[in-house]
Design an enzyme around this catalytic site. Structure first.
Site, PDB file in Angstrom:
ATOM      1  CG  ASN A 171      41.737 -13.922  48.832  1.00 54.68           C
ATOM      2  OD1 ASN A 171      42.512 -14.704  48.289  1.00 54.68           O
ATOM      3  ND2 ASN A 171      41.129 -12.958  48.172  1.00 54.68           N
ATOM      4  CB  CYS A 209      45.547  -9.473  58.341  1.00 58.25           C
ATOM      5  SG  CYS A 209      44.324 -10.408  57.389  1.00 58.25           S
ATOM      6  CB  CYS A 263      43.698  -5.481  55.807  1.00 57.86           C
ATOM      7  SG  CYS A 263      42.971  -6.847  56.731  1.00 57.86           S
ATOM      8  CD  GLU A 319      36.654 -12.026  47.327  1.00 62.89           C
ATOM      9  OE1 GLU A 319      37.545 -11.170  47.292  1.00 62.89           O
ATOM     10  OE2 GLU A 319      35.820 -12.188  46.412  1.00 62.89           O
ATOM     11  CD  GLU A 341      46.970 -11.388  55.271  1.00 66.92           C
ATOM     12  OE1 GLU A 341      45.907 -11.876  54.818  1.00 66.92           O
ATOM     13  OE2 GLU A 341      47.368 -10.251  54.999  1.00 66.92           O
TER      14      GLU A 341
END
Ligand SMILES: [Zn+2]
Length: 158
Positions: A67, A114, A111, A69, A80
């Site tokens: 990830n 994804c 999530c 951010e 992902e």
């Protein structure tokens, strides 16, 4: 094939490669840029190149991502999505498996966003969530994670 080679019912990814995916996802999580959430995520995908040149060479590979951010939260890139973008860039557009790792005591499912991204390239992929707890790692088929998915077929593709 190595003795541990065992095919999963919904994918052609071997147990050996699933172990490699789990290790790759865990390694990727170490590079997560997550100053806001402090929630590290690593993902690895096992992908196939539909038309390798020459035929049969480098047809399958593992790609990982973490990830990333952003101070503008909406621009955050999920692990992902990052891994799949790498695979697609190099022509590996058939996703067979996805492993997600979080350094937590409970596993984290992908999530909704994804799930949609995985579905685009791996509607039949197996998805596994791993974490620091020993034992069971939840495993799903995409049809379970995103039933009746909107996908390329809705736009006359795939
Ligand atoms: Zn996500």
């Amino acid at each position: 094939m190595p003795p541990r080679e065992k095919l999963f019912p919904t994918t052609k990814v071997s147990a050996v490669n699933m172990d490699a995916l789990a290790a790759s996802a865990k390694e990727a999580s170490k590079h997560a840029y997550c100053p806001y959430s402090k929630f590290r995520v690593g993902a690895a995908v096992y992908a196939r190149k539909p038309n390798p040149e020459p035929p049969g060479t480098d047809a399958e590979a593992i790609f990982s991502g973490c990830n990333t951010e952003n101070a503008n939260y909406t621009l955050t890139l999920h692990a992902e999505h990052s891994a799949i973008a790498k695979a697609v860039e190099l022509g590996y557009t058939d996703i067979l498996a996805v492993v997600i790792y979080t350094p937590t005591e409970t596993a984290t499912a992908p999530c909704g966003s994804c799930r949609q991204v995985i579905n685009e390239f791996g509607p039949r992929a197996v998805v596994v969530a791993t974490c620091d707890a020993e034992g069971f790692s939840p495993r799903w088929n995409m049809s379970k994670l995103l039933p009746d998915a909107f996908g390329p077929h809705n736009l006359g593709k795939g």
